[in-house]
Design an enzyme around this catalytic site. Structure first.
Site, PDB file in Angstrom:
ATOM      1  N   LEU A   1       0.809  -1.214   0.000  1.00 45.17           N
ATOM      2  CA  LEU A   1       0.000   0.000   0.000  1.00 45.17           C
ATOM      3  C   LEU A   1       0.843   1.266   0.000  1.00 45.17           C
ATOM      4  O   LEU A   1       0.382   2.319  -0.446  1.00 45.17           O
ATOM      5  CB  LEU A   1      -0.934   0.018   1.217  1.00 45.17           C
ATOM      6  CG  LEU A   1      -1.915  -1.165   1.322  1.00 45.17           C
ATOM      7  CD1 LEU A   1      -2.749  -1.042   2.588  1.00 45.17           C
ATOM      8  CD2 LEU A   1      -2.808  -1.225   0.089  1.00 45.17           C
ATOM      9  N   GLY A   2       2.065   1.196   0.513  1.00 45.67           N
ATOM     10  CA  GLY A   2       2.905   2.389   0.550  1.00 45.67           C
ATOM     11  C   GLY A   2       4.132   2.140   1.398  1.00 45.67           C
ATOM     12  O   GLY A   2       4.321   1.067   1.976  1.00 45.67           O
TER      13      GLY A   2
ATOM     14  N   GLY B   1       7.792   4.359   3.419  1.00 45.24           N
ATOM     15  CA  GLY B   1       8.475   5.588   3.788  1.00 45.24           C
ATOM     16  C   GLY B   1       9.615   5.272   4.724  1.00 45.24           C
ATOM     17  O   GLY B   1      10.067   4.121   4.843  1.00 45.24           O
ATOM     18  N   GLY B   2      10.070   6.309   5.442  1.00 43.15           N
ATOM     19  CA  GLY B   2      11.194   6.125   6.336  1.00 43.15           C
ATOM     20  C   GLY B   2      10.900   5.193   7.490  1.00 43.15           C
ATOM     21  O   GLY B   2      11.816   4.639   8.100  1.00 43.15           O
ATOM     22  N   MET B   3       9.626   5.018   7.822  1.00 48.60           N
ATOM     23  CA  MET B   3       9.257   4.166   8.945  1.00 48.60           C
ATOM     24  C   MET B   3       8.924   2.744   8.529  1.00 48.60           C
ATOM     25  O   MET B   3       8.483   1.951   9.354  1.00 48.60           O
ATOM     26  CB  MET B   3       8.057   4.779   9.673  1.00 48.60           C
ATOM     27  CG  MET B   3       8.380   6.071  10.387  1.00 48.60           C
ATOM     28  SD  MET B   3       9.618   5.850  11.674  1.00 48.60           S
ATOM     29  CE  MET B   3       9.813   7.539  12.212  1.00 48.60           C
TER      30      MET B   3
ATOM     31  N   GLU C   1       7.256  -0.159   5.496  1.00 44.66           N
ATOM     32  CA  GLU C   1       6.292  -0.356   4.422  1.00 44.66           C
ATOM     33  C   GLU C   1       4.969  -0.831   5.010  1.00 44.66           C
ATOM     34  O   GLU C   1       4.937  -1.529   6.021  1.00 44.66           O
ATOM     35  CB  GLU C   1       6.803  -1.403   3.425  1.00 44.66           C
ATOM     36  CG  GLU C   1       8.065  -0.993   2.691  1.00 44.66           C
ATOM     37  CD  GLU C   1       8.519  -2.067   1.697  1.00 44.66           C
ATOM     38  OE1 GLU C   1       9.265  -1.721   0.782  1.00 44.66           O
ATOM     39  OE2 GLU C   1       8.107  -3.231   1.868  1.00 44.66           O
ATOM     40  N   VAL C   2       3.885  -0.450   4.336  1.00 45.68           N
ATOM     41  CA  VAL C   2       2.551  -0.886   4.744  1.00 45.68           C
ATOM     42  C   VAL C   2       1.994  -1.798   3.653  1.00 45.68           C
ATOM     43  O   VAL C   2       2.034  -1.455   2.468  1.00 45.68           O
ATOM     44  CB  VAL C   2       1.604   0.308   4.967  1.00 45.68           C
ATOM     45  CG1 VAL C   2       0.212  -0.182   5.356  1.00 45.68           C
ATOM     46  CG2 VAL C   2       2.156   1.226   6.052  1.00 45.68           C
TER      47      VAL C   2
ATOM     48  N   LYS D   1       2.275  -3.188   8.995  1.00 42.99           N
ATOM     49  CA  LYS D   1       3.427  -2.311   8.814  1.00 42.99           C
ATOM     50  C   LYS D   1       4.684  -3.115   9.111  1.00 42.99           C
ATOM     51  O   LYS D   1       4.804  -3.726  10.183  1.00 42.99           O
ATOM     52  CB  LYS D   1       3.335  -1.108   9.745  1.00 42.99           C
ATOM     53  CG  LYS D   1       4.463  -0.111   9.523  1.00 42.99           C
ATOM     54  CD  LYS D   1       3.961   1.314   9.520  1.00 42.99           C
ATOM     55  CE  LYS D   1       4.996   2.274   8.960  1.00 42.99           C
ATOM     56  NZ  LYS D   1       4.478   3.625   8.792  1.00 42.99           N
TER      57      LYS D   1
ATOM     58  N   ASP E   1       4.769  12.554  13.968  1.00 42.04           N
ATOM     59  CA  ASP E   1       4.792  12.523  12.500  1.00 42.04           C
ATOM     60  C   ASP E   1       3.396  12.830  11.943  1.00 42.04           C
ATOM     61  O   ASP E   1       2.917  12.178  11.018  1.00 42.04           O
ATOM     62  CB  ASP E   1       5.276  11.158  12.004  1.00 42.04           C
ATOM     63  CG  ASP E   1       5.767  11.214  10.548  1.00 42.04           C
ATOM     64  OD1 ASP E   1       6.094  12.321  10.077  1.00 42.04           O
ATOM     65  OD2 ASP E   1       5.822  10.161   9.901  1.00 42.04           O
TER      66      ASP E   1
END
Length: 397
Positions: free
Chosen positions: A16-17, A19-21, A23-24, A39, A138
Protein backbone atom coordinates in the site's frame (compact mmCIF):
# COMPACT_ATOMS: atom_id res chain seq x y z
CA UNK A 1 6.83 -10.52 -0.47
CA UNK A 2 3.28 -10.96 -1.63
CA UNK A 3 1.82 -14.18 -0.25
CA UNK A 4 4.21 -14.44 2.72
CA UNK A 5 2.68 -15.39 6.07
CA UNK A 6 3.59 -13.21 9.05
CA UNK A 7 3.62 -14.98 12.37
CA UNK A 8 1.84 -17.92 10.79
CA UNK A 9 -1.34 -15.81 10.62
CA UNK A 10 -1.22 -12.72 8.38
CA UNK A 11 -1.03 -13.30 4.62
CA UNK A 12 0.54 -10.34 2.79
CA UNK A 13 -1.32 -8.96 -0.23
CA UNK A 14 -0.63 -5.73 -2.09
CA UNK A 15 1.92 -3.14 -0.99
CA UNK A 16 0.00 0.00 0.00
CA UNK A 17 2.91 2.39 0.55
CA UNK A 18 6.20 3.01 2.26
CA UNK A 19 8.48 5.59 3.79
CA UNK A 20 11.19 6.12 6.34
CA UNK A 21 9.26 4.17 8.94
CA UNK A 22 8.84 1.04 6.85
CA UNK A 23 6.29 -0.36 4.42
CA UNK A 24 2.55 -0.89 4.74
CA UNK A 25 0.94 -3.94 3.16
CA UNK A 26 -2.62 -5.07 2.80
CA UNK A 27 -3.00 -8.45 4.47
CA UNK A 28 -5.55 -11.03 5.54
CA UNK A 29 -5.89 -12.38 9.03
CA UNK A 30 -6.33 -16.02 7.98
CA UNK A 31 -7.51 -16.99 11.44
CA UNK A 32 -10.24 -14.33 11.75
CA UNK A 33 -10.91 -14.06 8.00
CA UNK A 34 -10.71 -10.28 8.01
CA UNK A 35 -8.77 -7.63 6.11
CA UNK A 36 -5.97 -5.93 8.03
CA UNK A 37 -2.96 -3.74 7.32
CA UNK A 38 0.58 -4.76 8.27
CA UNK A 39 3.43 -2.31 8.81
CA UNK A 40 6.86 -3.90 8.29
CA UNK A 41 10.04 -2.44 9.78
CA UNK A 42 13.52 -3.88 9.37
CA UNK A 43 14.76 -5.04 12.77
CA UNK A 44 18.00 -3.81 14.27
CA UNK A 45 20.76 -6.38 13.68
CA UNK A 46 23.39 -7.33 16.24
CA UNK A 47 23.47 -8.15 19.90
CA UNK A 48 20.71 -5.67 20.79
CA UNK A 49 18.16 -7.35 18.55
CA UNK A 50 16.26 -9.14 21.33
CA UNK A 51 16.11 -5.98 23.42
CA UNK A 52 14.86 -3.98 20.44
CA UNK A 53 12.09 -6.50 19.80
CA UNK A 54 11.03 -6.51 23.46
CA UNK A 55 10.97 -2.71 23.56
CA UNK A 56 9.10 -2.56 20.25
CA UNK A 57 6.44 -5.01 21.46
CA UNK A 58 6.12 -3.18 24.79
CA UNK A 59 5.69 0.23 23.15
CA UNK A 60 3.24 -1.10 20.52
CA UNK A 61 1.15 -2.65 23.26
CA UNK A 62 1.09 0.71 25.01
CA UNK A 63 -0.11 2.42 21.82
CA UNK A 64 -2.68 -0.34 21.33
CA UNK A 65 -4.33 0.70 24.58
CA UNK A 66 -5.48 3.93 22.96
CA UNK A 67 -8.99 3.14 21.71
CA UNK A 68 -10.44 6.22 20.06
CA UNK A 69 -12.83 6.98 17.22
CA UNK A 70 -10.06 8.79 15.34
CA UNK A 71 -7.19 6.34 15.86
CA UNK A 72 -6.47 3.10 14.07
CA UNK A 73 -6.98 -0.02 16.18
CA UNK A 74 -3.82 -2.08 16.70
CA UNK A 75 -4.45 -5.85 16.58
CA UNK A 76 -1.07 -7.49 16.96
CA UNK A 77 2.70 -7.12 16.66
CA UNK A 78 5.72 -9.36 16.49
CA UNK A 79 8.86 -10.31 14.64
CA UNK A 80 9.41 -12.61 11.68
CA UNK A 81 11.77 -13.24 8.78
CA UNK A 82 10.43 -11.63 5.59
CA UNK A 83 12.30 -11.90 2.30
CA UNK A 84 15.32 -13.15 4.23
CA UNK A 85 15.37 -10.16 6.61
CA UNK A 86 14.47 -10.05 10.28
CA UNK A 87 11.41 -7.81 10.38
CA UNK A 88 9.27 -6.25 13.08
CA UNK A 89 5.61 -6.05 12.14
CA UNK A 90 2.59 -4.18 13.41
CA UNK A 91 -0.91 -5.41 12.47
CA UNK A 92 -3.77 -2.90 12.56
CA UNK A 93 -7.24 -2.38 11.20
CA UNK A 94 -7.53 -1.80 7.48
CA UNK A 95 -9.05 1.62 6.82
CA UNK A 96 -10.86 2.20 3.53
CA UNK A 97 -10.52 5.75 2.33
CA UNK A 98 -8.06 8.35 1.07
CA UNK A 99 -5.30 10.07 2.96
CA UNK A 100 -5.61 13.83 3.30
CA UNK A 101 -2.67 14.44 0.99
CA UNK A 102 -4.65 12.84 -1.83
CA UNK A 103 -7.73 14.83 -0.78
CA UNK A 104 -5.75 18.09 -0.72
CA UNK A 105 -4.07 17.58 -4.09
CA UNK A 106 -6.55 15.70 -6.29
CA UNK A 107 -9.65 17.46 -7.47
CA UNK A 108 -10.93 20.83 -6.26
CA UNK A 109 -9.51 22.31 -3.08
CA UNK A 110 -11.74 21.36 -0.11
CA UNK A 111 -13.71 24.08 1.65
CA UNK A 112 -12.00 25.68 4.65
CA UNK A 113 -14.60 24.31 7.09
CA UNK A 114 -13.96 20.78 5.82
CA UNK A 115 -10.24 21.15 6.50
CA UNK A 116 -10.97 22.64 9.92
CA UNK A 117 -13.35 19.77 10.73
CA UNK A 118 -10.75 17.16 9.74
CA UNK A 119 -8.07 18.91 11.78
CA UNK A 120 -10.47 18.97 14.72
CA UNK A 121 -10.86 15.21 14.45
CA UNK A 122 -7.08 14.79 14.40
CA UNK A 123 -6.88 17.10 17.39
CA UNK A 124 -9.38 14.92 19.27
CA UNK A 125 -7.11 11.93 18.72
CA UNK A 126 -4.16 13.97 19.97
CA UNK A 127 -6.08 14.90 23.13
CA UNK A 128 -6.54 11.20 23.94
CA UNK A 129 -2.96 10.27 23.04
CA UNK A 130 -1.32 13.10 24.97
CA UNK A 131 -3.40 12.20 28.02
CA UNK A 132 -1.65 8.78 27.89
CA UNK A 133 1.77 10.39 27.42
CA UNK A 134 1.95 9.29 23.75
CA UNK A 135 3.30 11.67 21.13
CA UNK A 136 2.76 11.06 17.46
CA UNK A 137 5.80 13.00 16.13
CA UNK A 138 4.79 12.52 12.50
CA UNK A 139 1.45 14.27 12.01
CA UNK A 140 1.06 14.95 8.28
CA UNK A 141 -1.67 14.58 5.62
CA UNK A 142 -0.33 11.15 4.60
CA UNK A 143 -0.93 9.87 8.15
CA UNK A 144 -4.59 10.98 8.27
CA UNK A 145 -7.06 8.73 6.45
CA UNK A 146 -10.50 10.09 5.51
CA UNK A 147 -13.13 7.34 5.33
CA UNK A 148 -16.22 7.31 3.17
CA UNK A 149 -18.28 8.32 6.23
CA UNK A 150 -16.25 11.51 6.68
CA UNK A 151 -14.33 10.17 9.70
CA UNK A 152 -10.60 10.88 9.96
CA UNK A 153 -8.38 8.08 11.28
CA UNK A 154 -4.85 8.96 12.40
CA UNK A 155 -2.29 6.37 11.33
CA UNK A 156 1.01 5.38 13.00
CA UNK A 157 0.10 6.77 16.41
CA UNK A 158 3.15 6.66 18.59
CA UNK A 159 5.15 4.67 16.05
CA UNK A 160 7.77 7.40 15.55
CA UNK A 161 8.53 7.36 19.27
CA UNK A 162 8.43 3.57 19.36
CA UNK A 163 10.96 3.30 16.54
CA UNK A 164 13.17 6.07 17.84
CA UNK A 165 13.38 4.53 21.28
CA UNK A 166 13.98 1.09 19.77
CA UNK A 167 16.75 2.38 17.54
CA UNK A 168 18.34 4.31 20.38
CA UNK A 169 18.35 1.14 22.47
CA UNK A 170 20.20 -0.54 19.60
CA UNK A 171 22.74 2.28 19.68
CA UNK A 172 22.36 2.83 15.96
CA UNK A 173 21.56 6.53 16.31
CA UNK A 174 23.13 9.11 18.50
CA UNK A 175 21.04 11.00 21.00
CA UNK A 176 19.40 14.01 19.40
CA UNK A 177 18.74 12.43 16.00
CA UNK A 178 15.65 13.97 14.36
CA UNK A 179 12.98 11.62 13.08
CA UNK A 180 9.87 12.69 11.22
CA UNK A 181 8.84 14.29 7.92
CA UNK A 182 10.73 17.55 7.38
CA UNK A 183 7.94 19.75 5.89
CA UNK A 184 5.83 19.04 9.00
CA UNK A 185 8.50 18.88 11.74
CA UNK A 186 8.57 21.37 14.60
CA UNK A 187 11.76 23.41 15.11
CA UNK A 188 12.57 21.50 18.31
CA UNK A 189 12.11 18.23 16.44
CA UNK A 190 14.33 19.48 13.62
CA UNK A 191 17.05 20.25 16.16
CA UNK A 192 16.68 16.79 17.67
CA UNK A 193 16.01 18.28 21.11
CA UNK A 194 15.60 15.87 23.98
CA UNK A 195 12.44 16.09 26.04
CA UNK A 196 10.14 17.51 23.38
CA UNK A 197 6.53 17.52 24.47
CA UNK A 198 3.01 17.37 23.01
CA UNK A 199 3.35 20.83 21.43
CA UNK A 200 5.51 19.33 18.67
CA UNK A 201 2.37 17.56 17.41
CA UNK A 202 0.49 20.89 17.50
CA UNK A 203 3.11 22.46 15.20
CA UNK A 204 2.71 19.58 12.76
CA UNK A 205 -1.08 19.97 12.91
CA UNK A 206 -0.60 23.64 12.01
CA UNK A 207 1.43 22.59 8.96
CA UNK A 208 -1.38 20.23 7.93
CA UNK A 209 -3.99 22.98 8.32
CA UNK A 210 -1.84 25.39 6.31
CA UNK A 211 -1.53 22.88 3.46
CA UNK A 212 -5.25 22.13 3.51
CA UNK A 213 -6.08 25.84 3.23
CA UNK A 214 -3.44 26.87 0.67
CA UNK A 215 -2.59 23.66 -1.20
CA UNK A 216 1.03 23.58 0.06
CA UNK A 217 2.88 23.21 3.38
CA UNK A 218 4.24 26.38 5.03
CA UNK A 219 7.74 25.67 3.67
CA UNK A 220 8.51 23.85 0.43
CA UNK A 221 12.16 24.39 -0.39
CA UNK A 222 13.36 21.26 -2.29
CA UNK A 223 16.79 21.40 -0.65
CA UNK A 224 16.63 19.62 2.74
CA UNK A 225 19.17 21.92 4.42
CA UNK A 226 17.29 25.01 3.19
CA UNK A 227 13.96 23.55 4.30
CA UNK A 228 15.46 22.77 7.69
CA UNK A 229 16.61 26.38 8.01
CA UNK A 230 13.12 27.60 7.13
CA UNK A 231 11.57 25.43 9.82
CA UNK A 232 14.05 26.73 12.38
CA UNK A 233 14.14 30.44 11.61
CA UNK A 234 11.66 31.69 8.99
CA UNK A 235 8.04 32.69 9.47
CA UNK A 236 5.54 31.26 7.00
CA UNK A 237 3.58 33.49 4.66
CA UNK A 238 0.42 34.60 6.52
CA UNK A 239 -2.94 33.19 5.51
CA UNK A 240 -4.87 35.74 3.46
CA UNK A 241 -8.00 35.89 1.34
CA UNK A 242 -5.79 35.30 -1.69
CA UNK A 243 -3.91 32.15 -0.63
CA UNK A 244 -6.60 30.81 1.76
CA UNK A 245 -10.02 31.91 0.46
CA UNK A 246 -12.80 31.97 3.03
CA UNK A 247 -10.64 31.16 6.07
CA UNK A 248 -11.95 33.22 9.01
CA UNK A 249 -9.50 35.47 10.86
CA UNK A 250 -9.87 33.35 13.99
CA UNK A 251 -8.70 30.25 12.15
CA UNK A 252 -5.84 32.15 10.49
CA UNK A 253 -4.71 33.39 13.91
CA UNK A 254 -4.89 29.85 15.29
CA UNK A 255 -2.69 28.49 12.48
CA UNK A 256 -0.18 31.29 13.04
CA UNK A 257 0.01 30.41 16.75
CA UNK A 258 0.39 26.70 15.99
CA UNK A 259 3.36 27.52 13.75
CA UNK A 260 5.17 29.55 16.40
CA UNK A 261 8.86 28.65 16.58
CA UNK A 262 8.80 28.73 20.38
CA UNK A 263 6.57 25.97 21.84
CA UNK A 264 5.61 28.35 24.66
CA UNK A 265 3.87 30.59 22.14
CA UNK A 266 1.67 27.80 20.77
CA UNK A 267 -1.71 26.81 22.23
CA UNK A 268 -1.22 25.00 25.54
CA UNK A 269 -2.76 21.71 24.45
CA UNK A 270 -4.72 19.87 21.75
CA UNK A 271 -8.03 20.38 23.57
CA UNK A 272 -7.64 24.15 23.21
CA UNK A 273 -6.98 23.74 19.48
CA UNK A 274 -10.05 21.55 19.03
CA UNK A 275 -12.24 24.03 20.93
CA UNK A 276 -11.04 26.97 18.83
CA UNK A 277 -11.58 25.05 15.58
CA UNK A 278 -15.09 24.00 16.55
CA UNK A 279 -15.94 27.53 17.65
CA UNK A 280 -15.20 28.77 14.10
CA UNK A 281 -17.12 26.05 12.24
CA UNK A 282 -20.50 27.04 10.72
CA UNK A 283 -23.36 26.68 13.19
CA UNK A 284 -25.51 23.69 12.13
CA UNK A 285 -28.52 25.33 13.81
CA UNK A 286 -31.00 23.68 16.18
CA UNK A 287 -31.49 19.95 16.09
CA UNK A 288 -29.53 17.63 13.88
CA UNK A 289 -29.43 20.25 11.10
CA UNK A 290 -27.04 20.25 8.14
CA UNK A 291 -23.39 19.68 8.94
CA UNK A 292 -20.44 21.21 7.09
CA UNK A 293 -19.85 19.35 3.87
CA UNK A 294 -16.91 17.04 3.52
CA UNK A 295 -15.20 15.67 0.43
CA UNK A 296 -16.60 12.25 1.33
CA UNK A 297 -20.08 13.74 1.69
CA UNK A 298 -19.71 15.48 -1.69
CA UNK A 299 -18.63 12.22 -3.28
CA UNK A 300 -21.54 10.37 -1.60
CA UNK A 301 -23.93 13.06 -2.83
CA UNK A 302 -22.47 12.85 -6.34
CA UNK A 303 -22.79 9.07 -6.27
CA UNK A 304 -26.39 9.40 -5.06
CA UNK A 305 -27.08 11.86 -7.88
CA UNK A 306 -25.51 9.52 -10.42
CA UNK A 307 -27.49 6.58 -9.07
CA UNK A 308 -30.70 8.64 -9.07
CA UNK A 309 -30.10 9.78 -12.65
CA UNK A 310 -29.36 6.21 -13.68
CA UNK A 311 -32.50 4.91 -11.96
CA UNK A 312 -34.54 7.77 -13.44
CA UNK A 313 -33.22 6.91 -16.89
CA UNK A 314 -34.08 3.26 -16.40
CA UNK A 315 -37.55 4.22 -15.14
CA UNK A 316 -38.03 6.57 -18.09
CA UNK A 317 -37.03 3.83 -20.53
CA UNK A 318 -39.32 1.36 -18.77
CA UNK A 319 -42.25 3.82 -18.89
CA UNK A 320 -41.57 4.55 -22.56
CA UNK A 321 -41.56 0.82 -23.28
CA UNK A 322 -44.82 0.39 -21.38
CA UNK A 323 -46.43 3.35 -23.16
CA UNK A 324 -45.25 2.03 -26.51
CA UNK A 325 -46.61 -1.42 -25.63
CA UNK A 326 -49.97 0.09 -24.54
CA UNK A 327 -50.16 2.12 -27.72
CA UNK A 328 -49.40 -0.91 -29.85
CA UNK A 329 -51.99 -2.95 -27.95
CA UNK A 330 -54.53 -0.14 -28.28
CA UNK A 331 -53.87 0.06 -32.02
CA UNK A 332 -54.32 -3.70 -32.29
CA UNK A 333 -57.55 -3.52 -30.27
CA UNK A 334 -58.89 -0.67 -32.44
CA UNK A 335 -58.01 -2.58 -35.61
CA UNK A 336 -59.70 -5.70 -34.23
CA UNK A 337 -62.77 -3.67 -33.24
CA UNK A 338 -62.93 -2.11 -36.67
CA UNK A 339 -62.63 -5.52 -38.30
CA UNK A 340 -65.36 -6.88 -36.04
CA UNK A 341 -67.60 -3.89 -36.77
CA UNK A 342 -66.97 -4.22 -40.49
CA UNK A 343 -67.75 -7.92 -40.32
CA UNK A 344 -70.91 -7.29 -38.32
CA UNK A 345 -71.94 -4.55 -40.76
CA UNK A 346 -71.34 -6.86 -43.69
CA UNK A 347 -73.36 -9.57 -41.96
CA UNK A 348 -76.15 -7.07 -41.16
CA UNK A 349 -76.18 -5.85 -44.75
CA UNK A 350 -76.28 -9.44 -46.00
CA UNK A 351 -79.11 -10.25 -43.60
CA UNK A 352 -80.99 -7.12 -44.64
CA UNK A 353 -80.59 -7.95 -48.30
CA UNK A 354 -81.77 -11.50 -47.60
CA UNK A 355 -84.78 -10.22 -45.70
CA UNK A 356 -85.58 -7.75 -48.47
CA UNK A 357 -85.35 -10.44 -51.12
CA UNK A 358 -87.52 -12.69 -49.03
CA UNK A 359 -90.03 -9.85 -48.53
CA UNK A 360 -90.06 -9.16 -52.25
CA UNK A 361 -90.62 -12.82 -52.98
CA UNK A 362 -93.50 -12.93 -50.48
CA UNK A 363 -94.97 -9.76 -51.92
CA UNK A 364 -94.72 -11.13 -55.46
CA UNK A 365 -96.36 -14.37 -54.33
CA UNK A 366 -99.15 -12.46 -52.58
CA UNK A 367 -99.58 -10.28 -55.64
CA UNK A 368 -99.83 -13.29 -57.89
CA UNK A 369 -102.35 -14.96 -55.59
CA UNK A 370 -104.36 -11.73 -55.40
CA UNK A 371 -104.35 -11.40 -59.14
CA UNK A 372 -105.53 -14.99 -59.45
CA UNK A 373 -108.30 -14.37 -56.94
CA UNK A 374 -109.30 -11.18 -58.73
CA UNK A 375 -109.36 -12.96 -62.07
CA UNK A 376 -111.42 -15.78 -60.61
CA UNK A 377 -113.86 -13.39 -58.99
CA UNK A 378 -114.10 -11.44 -62.24
CA UNK A 379 -114.70 -14.61 -64.17
CA UNK A 380 -117.36 -15.68 -61.68
CA UNK A 381 -119.00 -12.26 -61.89
CA UNK A 382 -119.01 -12.40 -65.69
CA UNK A 383 -120.45 -15.91 -65.64
CA UNK A 384 -123.21 -14.83 -63.30
CA UNK A 385 -123.93 -11.82 -65.43
CA UNK A 386 -124.09 -14.00 -68.47
CA UNK A 387 -126.47 -16.38 -66.72
CA UNK A 388 -128.67 -13.55 -65.68
CA UNK A 389 -128.68 -12.17 -69.18
CA UNK A 390 -129.64 -15.45 -70.76
CA UNK A 391 -132.41 -16.32 -68.31
CA UNK A 392 -136.14 -15.90 -69.69
CA UNK A 393 -137.92 -12.81 -68.54
CA UNK A 394 -140.50 -13.28 -65.86
CA UNK A 395 -144.04 -12.23 -66.66
CA UNK A 396 -145.38 -9.06 -65.11
CA UNK A 397 -148.12 -9.55 -62.60
Amino acid sequence: MRGELLGGRYRLGERLGGGGMGEVWAAEDVRMRRAVAAKLVDAVPGRYGDQVERRFVHEVRSAANLPHRHTVTVHDCGEDVVAGRRTLYLVMEHVDGRDLRAVFHSGPRPAWHEVADWAGQIGSALVAAHAHGILHRDIKPQNAMLTGEGVVKVLDFGLAKILRESLRLGELTAGGTALGTLPYMSPEQCRGDRGIDHRTDLYSLGCLLYEGFTGRPPFTNPAPHALLRQQLYEAPRPLTARNAPGVPPGIADLVASLLAKDPAHRPPDAATVVARLRAELPDPGPGPGPQPRTAAADEAAAELLRRTEREAGELRARVERDVRRVREQAAEDVAAARATARRMLDEAQANAIGLLEHAKERADALLRETEKDAVRLLDEARARADRLASAPARPQP
